[in-house]
Scaffold this active site. Structure first.
Site, short mmCIF file in Angstrom:
data_model
loop_
_atom_site.label_atom_id
_atom_site.label_comp_id
_atom_site.label_asym_id
_atom_site.label_seq_id
_atom_site.Cartn_x
_atom_site.Cartn_y
_atom_site.Cartn_z
N HIS A 1 51.58 35.99 55.00
CA HIS A 1 52.22 36.46 55.75
C HIS A 1 53.62 35.82 56.21
O HIS A 1 55.08 36.16 56.26
CB HIS A 1 52.10 35.57 57.58
CG HIS A 1 52.17 36.57 58.86
ND1 HIS A 1 53.68 37.31 59.14
CD2 HIS A 1 53.17 35.68 59.76
CE1 HIS A 1 53.59 37.29 59.93
NE2 HIS A 1 54.10 36.81 60.61
N HIS B 1 62.23 37.85 56.89
CA HIS B 1 60.73 38.49 58.49
C HIS B 1 61.47 39.45 59.32
O HIS B 1 61.98 39.64 59.79
CB HIS B 1 60.11 37.11 59.67
CG HIS B 1 59.42 37.93 60.03
ND1 HIS B 1 58.78 38.68 60.02
CD2 HIS B 1 58.35 37.08 60.72
CE1 HIS B 1 57.34 38.46 60.93
NE2 HIS B 1 57.55 37.69 61.44
N CYS C 1 54.53 40.59 66.03
CA CYS C 1 54.49 40.76 64.61
C CYS C 1 53.77 41.45 63.42
O CYS C 1 53.73 41.08 62.29
CB CYS C 1 55.59 39.98 63.71
SG CYS C 1 56.25 38.80 64.35
#
Length: 405
Positions: free
Chosen positions: A293, A328, A163
């Site tokens: 994040h 996400h 990620c």
């Protein structure tokens, strides 16, 4: 980084819509793009950030062999925001050999392989003869496609660090530019929905149930998976034709704490943030907003809160996550949020976490739950990934007058 790099042009497609203006409007209007999951073969009872219309996108005929969901989403981004034209102008300024392509992805074209697997031939189970792994599934498919589509001849790199992939692409391109190997680079990330990702996160019991993810909420219960494409043209600031947000610095670390869980005290996150501030020549008090994040899982958000408080002090800087808008988006998230950071600098916006009335009372950082209007000169944007990969970017208007960190 010795010198800032201009984010000369950018484009993005996500669940909130196609184009920078769609993202800008969604942030200001607090209008999210997450919807009940309807991806074929995906888990039930979850919400996802699916981009409508991806399946219908046709690639240029001479590049049709690259057709897969990931490259179709990349193509959607290339067609908007004047991005392809901006790259063409850079190609004319620098030469096609002097423009690199550095793109992050974690899923690449896995969905195409899933389709091919369902069509395998009995009795041996061979994959169909028309399946082209190299042009559709392979990680290098994305940068190869984008380079060919834009008529570029510079290096083409695939970055796959979970990620952090989209954010790491900025750092890899900066190295190429500073080394004098190229003069500009197309950076960013593209990741798309597929059964493997959705069912994989479901098996890890990390997906939010019954509604969109709510990063930083006291009762947060997991991630909403999304898909996105975000592309940025990076150049030396002096080569850019107009004022643009700047990449002031970036930092990365790899703490290797656990395959799927972050270090509880955020040691790797702290190292990445400090490295980014050092690279930008900034003290922590020169940052006006931290884009977290902020996935919405209990462990990630708690770790990041501790790390941010460690670097910036308790209640030291406003922070929030935009994943309540987009979900996400995995390897695209760092690039998508870099574009969002540029919008925040342009508009003086701190976008409060969506769908969160009150932040977790145990958090020590200043989590915004409603939009705030304030001067935002510099944003630090975090990305963390499986395996202990950490990355932070500093995006803003220019270097601070305060002492280096």
């Amino acid at each position: 980084m010795t010198r800032p790099l201009s984010m000369t042009a950018s484009t993005t497609v996500s669940a909130v819509g196609a184009g920078r203006e769609a993202l800008r409007a969604a942030l200001h209007e607090r209008r999210g793009g997450l919807r009940p999951g309807d991806f074929p073969g995906g888990p039930e009872g979850v919400w996802i950030g699916r981009v409508p219309g991806v399946e219908a996108v046709a690639l240029p005929p001479d590049l049709a062999s690259y057709a897969c969901r990931n490259n179709r989403l990349a193509e959607m981004a290339l067609r908007i925001d004047g991005f392809a034209d901006a790259v063409a102008e850079a190609r004319e300024r620098h030469g096609a050999h002097r423009v690199a392509v550095c793109l992050g992805t974690s899923t690449a074209g896995i969905e195409e392989t899933e389709r091919a697997y369902r069509r395998r031939s009995p009795p041996g189970g061979a994959l169909p003869g028309d399946f082209d792994f190299a042009r559709t599934h392979d990680l290098q498919s994305l940068p190869r496609y984008v380079r060919a589509r834009l008529g570029l001849r510079g290096p083409a790199l695939a970055i796959s660090t979970a990620c952090t992939s989209g954010a790491r692409s900025f750092l890899e391109a900066a190295v190429l530019i500073e080394a004098g190997l190229v003069d500009a680079a197309v950076v960013g990330g593209v990741d798309t929905l597929c059964r493997m990702t959705l069912m994989g996160f479901n098996s890890l019991e990390l997906l939010s149930r019954g509604g969109p993810c709510r990063p930083c909420a006291a009762d947060r219960d997991g991630i909403s998976i999304g898909e996105a494409a975000a592309l940025v043209l990076l150049e030396r600031a002096g080569d850019a034709p107009a004022a643009s947000p700047l990449l002031l610095g970036g930092g990365a670390s790899s703490d290797g704490h656990h395959m799927s869980s972050p270090h509880p005290d955020g040691l790797g996150a702290v190292a990445a943030m400090r490295a980014a501030l050092d690279a930008a020549g900034l003290a922590p008090d020169a940052v006006d907003y931290v884009n977290l994040h902020g996935t919405g899982t209990r462990a990630n958000d708690a770790m990041e809160d501790r790390a941010v408080a460690h670097v910036f002090g308790e209640r030291g800087v406003p922070c929030s996550s935009i994943k309540g808008w987009t979900g996400h988006t995995l390897g695209a998230s760092g690039a998508l949020e870099a574009v969002a950071a540029g919008i925040c600098v342009e508009d003086g916006l701190v976008p409060g976490c969506l769908g969160v009335e009150e932040a977790d009372p145990e958090f020590r950082s200043d989590v915004a739950t409603g939009n705030r209007e304030a001067p935002v000169r510099r944003v630090l944007s975090n990305s963390f990934g499986f395996g202990g990969s950490n990355c932070a970017l500093v995006i803003g208007q220019g270097r601070a007058a305060s002492a280096p960190a």
